[in-house]
Design a protein around this motif. Structure first.
Motif, PDB file in Angstrom:
ATOM      1  N   LEU A  21       0.830  -1.210   0.000  1.00  0.00           N
ATOM      2  CA  LEU A  21       0.000   0.000   0.000  1.00  0.00           C
ATOM      3  C   LEU A  21       0.857   1.251   0.000  1.00  0.00           C
ATOM      4  N   LEU A  22       1.887   1.274   0.838  1.00  0.00           N
ATOM      5  CA  LEU A  22       2.753   2.444   0.927  1.00  0.00           C
ATOM      6  C   LEU A  22       3.388   2.765  -0.413  1.00  0.00           C
ATOM      7  N   HIS A  23       3.843   1.738  -1.089  1.00  0.00           N
ATOM      8  CA  HIS A  23       4.501   1.975  -2.369  1.00  0.00           C
ATOM      9  C   HIS A  23       3.510   2.432  -3.434  1.00  0.00           C
ATOM     10  N   ILE A  24       2.347   1.829  -3.466  1.00  0.00           N
ATOM     11  CA  ILE A  24       1.348   2.224  -4.457  1.00  0.00           C
ATOM     12  C   ILE A  24       0.941   3.681  -4.260  1.00  0.00           C
ATOM     13  N   LEU A  25       0.838   4.106  -3.012  1.00  0.00           N
ATOM     14  CA  LEU A  25       0.435   5.478  -2.702  1.00  0.00           C
ATOM     15  C   LEU A  25       1.605   6.452  -2.739  1.00  0.00           C
ATOM     16  N   GLY A  26       2.789   5.960  -3.056  1.00  0.00           N
ATOM     17  CA  GLY A  26       3.946   6.850  -3.190  1.00  0.00           C
ATOM     18  C   GLY A  26       4.591   7.217  -1.884  1.00  0.00           C
ATOM     19  N   LEU A  27       4.380   6.421  -0.847  1.00  0.00           N
ATOM     20  CA  LEU A  27       4.971   6.683   0.463  1.00  0.00           C
ATOM     21  C   LEU A  27       6.079   5.666   0.693  1.00  0.00           C
ATOM     22  N   GLY A  28       7.276   6.140   0.809  1.00  0.00           N
ATOM     23  CA  GLY A  28       8.401   5.248   1.029  1.00  0.00           C
ATOM     24  C   GLY A  28       9.678   6.059   0.909  1.00  0.00           C
ATOM     25  N   PRO A  29      10.815   5.507   1.337  1.00  0.00           N
ATOM     26  CA  PRO A  29      10.974   4.151   1.833  1.00  0.00           C
ATOM     27  C   PRO A  29      10.233   3.896   3.134  1.00  0.00           C
ATOM     28  N   ARG A  66      12.328  13.949  19.745  1.00  0.00           N
ATOM     29  CA  ARG A  66      12.511  14.152  18.307  1.00  0.00           C
ATOM     30  C   ARG A  66      13.955  13.875  17.867  1.00  0.00           C
ATOM     31  N   ALA A  67      14.924  14.368  18.615  1.00  0.00           N
ATOM     32  CA  ALA A  67      16.319  14.211  18.209  1.00  0.00           C
ATOM     33  C   ALA A  67      16.706  12.739  18.116  1.00  0.00           C
ATOM     34  N   GLU A  68      16.246  11.947  19.075  1.00  0.00           N
ATOM     35  CA  GLU A  68      16.589  10.532  19.071  1.00  0.00           C
ATOM     36  C   GLU A  68      15.847   9.781  17.965  1.00  0.00           C
ATOM     37  N   PHE A  69      14.558  10.092  17.785  1.00  0.00           N
ATOM     38  CA  PHE A  69      13.788   9.410  16.743  1.00  0.00           C
ATOM     39  C   PHE A  69      14.323   9.734  15.348  1.00  0.00           C
ATOM     40  N   ASP A  70      14.848  10.937  15.181  1.00  0.00           N
ATOM     41  CA  ASP A  70      15.396  11.310  13.873  1.00  0.00           C
ATOM     42  C   ASP A  70      16.537  10.389  13.446  1.00  0.00           C
ATOM     43  N   LYS A  71      17.214   9.787  14.405  1.00  0.00           N
ATOM     44  CA  LYS A  71      18.332   8.902  14.083  1.00  0.00           C
ATOM     45  C   LYS A  71      17.857   7.655  13.337  1.00  0.00           C
ATOM     46  N   VAL A  72      16.631   7.240  13.591  1.00  0.00           N
ATOM     47  CA  VAL A  72      16.111   6.046  12.919  1.00  0.00           C
ATOM     48  C   VAL A  72      15.025   6.375  11.906  1.00  0.00           C
ATOM     49  N   MET A  73      14.516   7.610  11.926  1.00  0.00           N
ATOM     50  CA  MET A  73      13.433   8.001  11.027  1.00  0.00           C
ATOM     51  C   MET A  73      13.912   8.781   9.798  1.00  0.00           C
ATOM     52  N   ALA A  74      15.094   9.336   9.852  1.00  0.00           N
ATOM     53  CA  ALA A  74      15.551  10.213   8.774  1.00  0.00           C
ATOM     54  C   ALA A  74      15.451   9.520   7.419  1.00  0.00           C
ATOM     55  N   GLY A  75      14.805  10.200   6.470  1.00  0.00           N
ATOM     56  CA  GLY A  75      14.679   9.678   5.123  1.00  0.00           C
ATOM     57  C   GLY A  75      13.465   8.824   4.886  1.00  0.00           C
ATOM     58  N   TYR A  76      12.668   8.584   5.914  1.00  0.00           N
ATOM     59  CA  TYR A  76      11.497   7.729   5.786  1.00  0.00           C
ATOM     60  C   TYR A  76      10.210   8.539   5.794  1.00  0.00           C
ATOM     61  N   ASP A  77       9.229   8.068   5.055  1.00  0.00           N
ATOM     62  CA  ASP A  77       7.911   8.700   5.024  1.00  0.00           C
ATOM     63  C   ASP A  77       6.908   7.998   5.930  1.00  0.00           C
ATOM     64  N   ALA A  78       7.153   6.746   6.254  1.00  0.00           N
ATOM     65  CA  ALA A  78       6.158   5.982   7.002  1.00  0.00           C
ATOM     66  C   ALA A  78       6.829   4.944   7.890  1.00  0.00           C
ATOM     67  N   VAL A  79       6.190   4.630   8.994  1.00  0.00           N
ATOM     68  CA  VAL A  79       6.648   3.579   9.896  1.00  0.00           C
ATOM     69  C   VAL A  79       5.459   2.681  10.213  1.00  0.00           C
ATOM     70  N   LEU A  80       5.751   1.415  10.488  1.00  0.00           N
ATOM     71  CA  LEU A  80       4.699   0.479  10.851  1.00  0.00           C
ATOM     72  C   LEU A  80       5.297  -0.657  11.651  1.00  0.00           C
ATOM     73  N   PRO A 192     -11.332   5.389   1.871  1.00  0.00           N
ATOM     74  CA  PRO A 192     -11.040   6.021   3.170  1.00  0.00           C
ATOM     75  C   PRO A 192      -9.567   6.388   3.334  1.00  0.00           C
ATOM     76  N   LEU A 193      -8.683   5.510   2.884  1.00  0.00           N
ATOM     77  CA  LEU A 193      -7.249   5.771   2.992  1.00  0.00           C
ATOM     78  C   LEU A 193      -6.835   6.978   2.162  1.00  0.00           C
ATOM     79  N   CYS A 194      -7.265   6.988   0.924  1.00  0.00           N
ATOM     80  CA  CYS A 194      -6.847   8.070   0.029  1.00  0.00           C
ATOM     81  C   CYS A 194      -7.427   9.408   0.463  1.00  0.00           C
ATOM     82  N   ARG A 195      -8.662   9.414   0.913  1.00  0.00           N
ATOM     83  CA  ARG A 195      -9.269  10.650   1.399  1.00  0.00           C
ATOM     84  C   ARG A 195      -8.502  11.182   2.609  1.00  0.00           C
ATOM     85  N   PHE A 196      -8.116  10.300   3.505  1.00  0.00           N
ATOM     86  CA  PHE A 196      -7.391  10.683   4.709  1.00  0.00           C
ATOM     87  C   PHE A 196      -5.996  11.199   4.384  1.00  0.00           C
TER      88      PHE A 196
END
Length: 256
Positions: A21-29, A66-80, A192-196
């Motif tokens: 889903l993430l890739h189809i909607l253009g959200l990634g890596p 935020r500073a700590e999460f940025d170490k593992v989140m940088a460059g990402y659009d989504a987490v799950l 629902p996903l696309c509207r959101f």
């Protein structure tokens, strides 16, 4: 995570479906520590997530912001998936523009699925030994997975696990502002996903993959890869007697 957008899947769809889903909607890596799609990145970040879990739940070290999460989140659009879902409140505060999608899955369905996949795999007795002779792969992910489920339900996959599931959903609803939260029911399709998310509805059917079968296959590959790396380590240190131990691990796993 990108500055302009982020989508926190605090409880997964079926995980492989969510990735598609993430890739189809253009959200990634993506960040998905259960997946083998990004092995080097996943392995590298495991110690950091372990630090975050121990800081939050056992007061070992500084709690993450935020500073700590940025170490593992940088460059990402989504987490799950885990361990991200353990930090719903912290991630929501750290990334105020992020949207949160909560998969509205019935607890009994979820528990049946978990018992036949994740809980079953974690019960393979060989993991606890393999983590020591394959420290770079198994030794990275296995302790964190054990820690997560200890935190969640103390490894009791009966009623305590059911209660923890319900409690987690209630917690997410409490800490995430309503305008940033979508409770998505499987089977609702794209709309629902696309509207959101403010995305156009893609062409084609809504994806669905066999996560249970795929998960067990990927975990089997991971086990064999870990065993191979363990054998390589044995050869490197010149301890051929440990080959017998590796063969014993294979036997133990085959009997579980």
């Amino acid at each position: 995570m990108s500055e302009h957008e982020g989508d926190l899947f605090t409880k997964p769809f079926l995980t492989r479906t969510a990735i598609i889903l993430l890739h189809i909607l253009g959200l990634g890596p993506k960040i998905n520590l259960q997946s083998q799609d990004d092995e080097s990145s996943r392995t590298m970040k495991e110690p950091l997530w372990g630090q975050a879990l121990r800081a939050k739940y056992y007061d070992e070290g500084k709690k993450w912001g935020r500073a700590e999460f940025d170490k593992v989140m940088a460059g990402y659009d989504a987490v799950l998936d885990t361990p991200c879902c353990f930090f719903a409140e912290e991630l929501t505060a750290a990334y105020p523009d992020a949207l949160v999608i909560l998969n509205a899955r019935p607890v009994d369905s979820w528990l049946r699925s978990m018992r036949s996949t994740i809980f079953a795999v974690h019960a393979w007795p060989s993991w606890k030994y393999l983590q020591y002779i394959d420290p770079k792969i198994t030794g990275m992910w296995y302790p964190n997975r054990r820690l997560e489920w200890k935190i969640f339900c103390n490894h009791d996959y009966g009623e305590p696990c059911r209660e923890a599931f319900v409690k987690h959903y209630d917690h997410v609803r409490k800490v995430v502002p309503k305008q940033r939260l979508l409770e998505y029911e499987l089977g609702s399709g794209w709309e629902p996903l696309c509207r959101f998310l403010g995305k156009e509805v893609p062409e084609g059917e809504f994806p669905r993959v066999n996560d249970a079968e795929g998960f067990l296959m990927r975990q089997g590959w991971l086990w064999w890869y870990g065993l191979l790396m363990a054998l390589v380590n044995v050869v490197k240190v010149g301890a051929p007697g440990l080959v017998v131990a590796a063969a014993s691990l294979w036997y133990m796993n085959s009997q579980s």
